[in-house]
Motif scaffolding. Structure first.
Motif, PDB file in Angstrom:
ATOM      1  N   SER A 699      67.892 -59.511  56.208  1.00 23.47           N
ATOM      2  CA  SER A 699      67.355 -60.163  55.017  1.00 23.47           C
ATOM      3  C   SER A 699      68.281 -60.006  53.822  1.00 23.47           C
ATOM      4  CB  SER A 699      65.975 -59.595  54.680  1.00 23.47           C
ATOM      5  OG  SER A 699      66.063 -58.198  54.420  1.00 23.47           O
ATOM      6  N   VAL A 700      69.345 -59.233  53.961  1.00 23.33           N
ATOM      7  CA  VAL A 700      70.362 -59.103  52.910  1.00 23.33           C
ATOM      8  C   VAL A 700      71.710 -59.515  53.485  1.00 23.33           C
ATOM      9  CG1 VAL A 700      69.115 -57.259  51.746  1.00 23.33           C
ATOM     10  CG2 VAL A 700      70.836 -56.682  53.457  1.00 23.33           C
ATOM     11  N   ARG A 701      72.569 -60.017  52.636  1.00 24.94           N
ATOM     12  CA  ARG A 701      73.876 -60.497  53.100  1.00 24.94           C
ATOM     13  C   ARG A 701      74.892 -59.359  53.085  1.00 24.94           C
ATOM     14  NH1 ARG A 701      76.903 -66.108  51.557  1.00 24.94           N
ATOM     15  NH2 ARG A 701      78.907 -65.664  52.568  1.00 24.94           N
ATOM     16  N   PRO A 702      75.400 -58.977  54.260  1.00 19.16           N
ATOM     17  CA  PRO A 702      76.409 -57.904  54.304  1.00 19.16           C
ATOM     18  C   PRO A 702      77.737 -58.392  53.724  1.00 19.16           C
ATOM     19  CG  PRO A 702      75.367 -58.277  56.450  1.00 19.16           C
ATOM     20  CD  PRO A 702      75.028 -59.448  55.593  1.00 19.16           C
ATOM     21  N   ASP A 703      78.485 -57.472  53.176  1.00 17.94           N
ATOM     22  CA  ASP A 703      79.803 -57.784  52.634  1.00 17.94           C
ATOM     23  C   ASP A 703      80.858 -57.101  53.503  1.00 17.94           C
ATOM     24  OD1 ASP A 703      81.825 -58.704  51.024  1.00 17.94           O
ATOM     25  OD2 ASP A 703      81.626 -57.093  49.546  1.00 17.94           O
ATOM     26  N   TRP A 704      80.944 -57.550  54.750  1.00 20.49           N
ATOM     27  CA  TRP A 704      81.874 -56.940  55.694  1.00 20.49           C
ATOM     28  C   TRP A 704      83.101 -57.823  55.853  1.00 20.49           C
ATOM     29  CZ3 TRP A 704      77.263 -56.342  59.536  1.00 20.49           C
ATOM     30  CH2 TRP A 704      76.447 -55.282  59.108  1.00 20.49           C
ATOM     31  N   PRO A 705      84.298 -57.241  55.883  1.00 18.55           N
ATOM     32  CA  PRO A 705      85.521 -58.057  56.002  1.00 18.55           C
ATOM     33  C   PRO A 705      85.606 -58.739  57.362  1.00 18.55           C
ATOM     34  CG  PRO A 705      86.022 -55.718  56.242  1.00 18.55           C
ATOM     35  CD  PRO A 705      84.586 -55.802  55.827  1.00 18.55           C
ATOM     36  N   TYR A 706      86.169 -59.943  57.357  1.00 20.57           N
ATOM     37  CA  TYR A 706      86.340 -60.686  58.611  1.00 20.57           C
ATOM     38  C   TYR A 706      87.788 -61.128  58.743  1.00 20.57           C
ATOM     39  CZ  TYR A 706      85.814 -64.095  62.337  1.00 20.57           C
ATOM     40  OH  TYR A 706      85.936 -64.781  63.529  1.00 20.57           O
TER      41      TYR A 706
END
Length: 748
Positions: A699-706
């Protein structure tokens, strides 16, 4: 033409309709739940009454409000019996996904289980095959007999199924051996008749090249056929087997042996007549044939003859004299996503070219699983004196059976209220790219050693940690911390066959099996350590049996993805994308093929002229009846397959499940210099809504590098506004589709 503003307004209107639908669906779900209980009680009563010696299917059907076919499916003993002048049965045919070789058996026409992963197909010298697995393929083979295991009682008063354990003392110690080779007295190969076979069953490199089978690609909706000779448009009528065979072989040479269906699914053309898709498929496969054609009965010593009845990925096999052909679905390899047959064929050409850079003798077989296992077999060490030059030993059937029963695949879980709020601020899908490829650098080799509870307790903490980080599989008793508020960490047996859930309740204690990667995570994670007591364990020597194979596939995957990015022509770009997905399928289903679950065979027997059917084989159950055929299914147990390595599949699956909770991203935080980690445990408690194998829904947007590398999390769907939390699979898949559409629209 819809504008961006109109699109957003439309989404708002759609959400309003959805919110009106939700309460009604919940009411319907309650009614359906009650109805499900009544159906289960009715079915149980039918099964009980079916054991009465004079029971009749028609009487039970009338009393139960069922059809005769439904009653016979519940009570197979009430099915049609063989008449005194039964028609001859067709020869036996084993049908997994693909091109296997081995000694031919004679009996009923047999087809392998739904999409189980196939053992490495081979010419006539190759031993008997196992089945094909998962995605499009499901079950494979494991051992030759049920595991005679002691039972561990379920904890917590739930109705979980019991998992097997290793017997104590010498009885359990006997499990820790390589499987004896049933062919040890026969020559190793045609080229090396002087060299004796190993006394134990082992995976060794093949000394042959697979036979190439020419293929064409057919869209049964448009009639477009594409092959090496060009493109043609066929009149397929209703796309029956007879019409397809007649039209195709009036256009292409007889040496074409494989017809891939790219669109149209002709086996579903009469699906509305049947309760189950599998019955519609069986009807289509067994429909009348053109003159001179018959169901394939054998191909030399190739056991892969006859039909393979699967609801969505069937394989039909026929012959006309010495000519053989098969019809199968191309989406065993990838979802064509609307691509025309010419683009699909180009994808296969690109796939072959990319793999040929690493395997000069590569042959694309009928589906990804046997292709993957064949390519893997060609990376097994051969240099004299090298470790494992005699091959990777196959474990005893007892250990393989234990792994089959205790090592699950990807995590699938829907988390519903009250664990999460009924309304959430958003919906985000984070999918790990080519995830399994991230976990192939180390694997189990050889016969494991047993580490009992006492032996583990006697070790130092460092020695215990080293064992848990080795390729290993542990029976553990676990206690969840009382203040735990996050997702569960370890799989536990749930009611049902081979289903798992993830206990999370604070203070709960349960007993289960898990891989070393998951046990290590339970003991050390960013939220809090769990209490873990080791009861028993298997520890293997560290090796890299999958590394060369997986590294080659990853390089092929990268090159195809790069080609898709650089291509200016949209069709070529689409073909390269499809080819890269096929590489992913080869690795994914190749790993699944090592699991070697029990083989489920299906058979179809033609009814007699008076409508009577021959008796189905002993131990089989009737699964379908049509006007012309009876379809049955039987668990054939386990096979001695030299490429059965469930320890390899179990290790990859365990590592992937652990990484879904916590794992490195390959990048560093510029502020701290520390590695950035990702996974469900790095999201707020109560924000994780679901897991689907390699994906997390939050329900929250993760801020993980891609970075586009295997194991990286890709944002695949996003609904950045308030949503009702899904409470059923249907609601989940609706949100999944909406999230992907919204993200794509936003990117455009």
């Amino acid at each position: 033409m819809i504008t961006a503003k109109g699109y957003q307004e439309g989404l708002a209107a759609l959400r309003a309709v959805r919110d009106e639908i939700k309460p009604l669906e919940r009411q319907l779900a309650k009614v359906q739940a009650e109805l499900g209980k009544l159906h289960a009680a009715r079915d149980q009563k039918v099964q009980e009454l079916g054991q009465f010696g004079k029971a009749k299917a028609d009487r039970l059907a009338t009393s139960a409000g069922l059809s005769v076919i439904d009653v016979v499916a519940l009570a197979p003993s009430l099915g049609p019996q063989e008449p005194t002048s039964a028609p001859a049965e067709p020869p036996v045919t084993d049908s997994a996904t693909d091109d296997h070789s081995g000694p031919h058996e004679a009996a009923q026409g047999i087809k392998e289980s739904a999409g189980a992963p196939a053992s490495v197909p081979a010419p006539s010298q190759q031993p008997a095959p196992a089945d094909e697995v998962t995605g499009p393929q499901e079950a494979s083979a494991t051992a030759e007999a049920p595991v005679p295991a002691a039972r561990v009682p379920a904890q917590g008063g739930t109705q979980e199924r019991d998992l097997p354990s290793i017997p104590a003392g010498e009885e359990g110690d006997r499990w820790f051996r390589a499987q004896p080779n049933p062919r040890k007295d026969s020559p190793r190969s045609r080229k090396d008749t002087a060299r004796p076979r190993s006394p134990y069953l082992a995976s060794t490199p093949p000394d042959f090249k697979q036979d190439v089978r020419k293929a064409v690609f057919l869209d049964t909706t448009t009639g477009v056929l594409v092959g090496q000779g060009g493109t043609a448009t066929l009149d397929l009528g209703t796309a029956s087997v007879a019409e397809i065979l007649t039209a195709v072989y009036a256009t292409v040479p007889d040496d074409v042996e494989r017809i891939y269906i790219t669109d149209g699914a002709p086996w579903h053309r009469h699906a509305n007549r049947h309760t189950w898709l599998k019955d519609a498929v069986a009807e289509w496969l067994n429909s009348p044939l053109p003159e001179g054609w018959k169901v394939e009965s054998s191909r030399g010593r190739d056991r892969m003859a006859g039909h393979f009845v699967h609801p969505r990925h069937p394989v039909g096999r026929w012959q006309r004299g010495s000519q053989h052909t098969e019809i199968r679905a191309v989406d065993e390899w990838f979802d064509p996503a609307g691509a025309d047959p010419a683009t699909v064929r180009t994808a296969f050409v690109l796939l072959w070219g990319a793999l040929r850079q690493y395997w000069p003798d590569v042959v694309l077989m009928g589906s990804p699983s046997p292709t993957g296992r064949d390519l893997w077999s060609r990376t097994i060490p051969t240099k004299a004196g090298a470790k494992w030059a005699d091959g990777y030993p196959v474990l005893s059937q007892e250990i393989r059976g234990l792994l089959h029963a205790t090592a699950g695949q990807g995590r699938t879980e829907l988390i519903t209220p009250p664990r999460v709020p009924e309304r959430v601020p958003g919906w985000y899908e984070m999918d790990r790219t080519f995830a399994y490829a991230k976990h192939t650098w180390m694997g189990a080799v050889g016969v494991p050693r047993r580490v009992t509870a006492g032996a583990f307790a006697a070790l130092s903490q460092k020695e215990q940690t080293n064992l848990l980080y080795s390729p290993s599989h542990w029976q553990v008793r676990v206690t969840v911390p009382k203040d735990w508020a996050h997702v569960g960490l370890l799989p536990a047996p749930a009611p049902g066959e081979r289903s798992w859930h993830y206990p999370h309740e604070g203070g709960r204690t349960f007993t289960t099996w898990a891989g070393g990667a998951e046990v290590s995570l339970a003991l050390k994670n960013p939220v809090g350590a769990w209490r873990v007591e080791v009861l028993d364990g298997l520890v293997w020597e560290k090796g890299s049996p999958l590394k060369d194979w997986a590294d080659n596939l990853k390089q092929a995957w990268r090159s195809l993805r790069a080609q898709a990015e650089l291509q200016g022509d949209e069709r070529e770009r689409q073909a390269a994308r499809l080819a890269s997905r096929a590489v992913r399928s080869i690795l994914l289903y190749g790993i699944g093929g090592f699991a070697q679950r029990p083989r489920i065979t299906t058979g179809t027997i033609e009814l007699g002229a008076d409508g009577a059917a021959p008796e189905i084989p002993e131990g089989a159950r009737l699964t379908g009846l049509t006007d012309t055929h009876v379809t049955w299914e039987r668990n054939r147990g386990f096979a001695d397959d030299p490429y059965a390595h469930p320890e390899l599949a179990a290790g990859v699956w365990s590592a992937a499940r652990a990484a879904l909770l916590d794992g490195p991203t390959g990048t560093k935080d510029p502020a701290t210099g520390k590695p950035v980690r990702a996974g469900a445990l790095h999201l707020p408690a109560g924000s994780v809504l679901a897991f689907r194998t390699d994906a997390i829904y939050s329900s929250v947007r993760p801020d993980w590098p891609y970075g586009g590398e295997p194991g990286d999390y890709l944002l695949k769907g996003a609904l950045p506004w308030e949503q009702m939390t899904p409470t059923s699979d249907a609601e989940f898949y609706d949100l999944q589709a909406l999230g992907r559409q919204a993200l794509e629209a936003g990117e455009q």
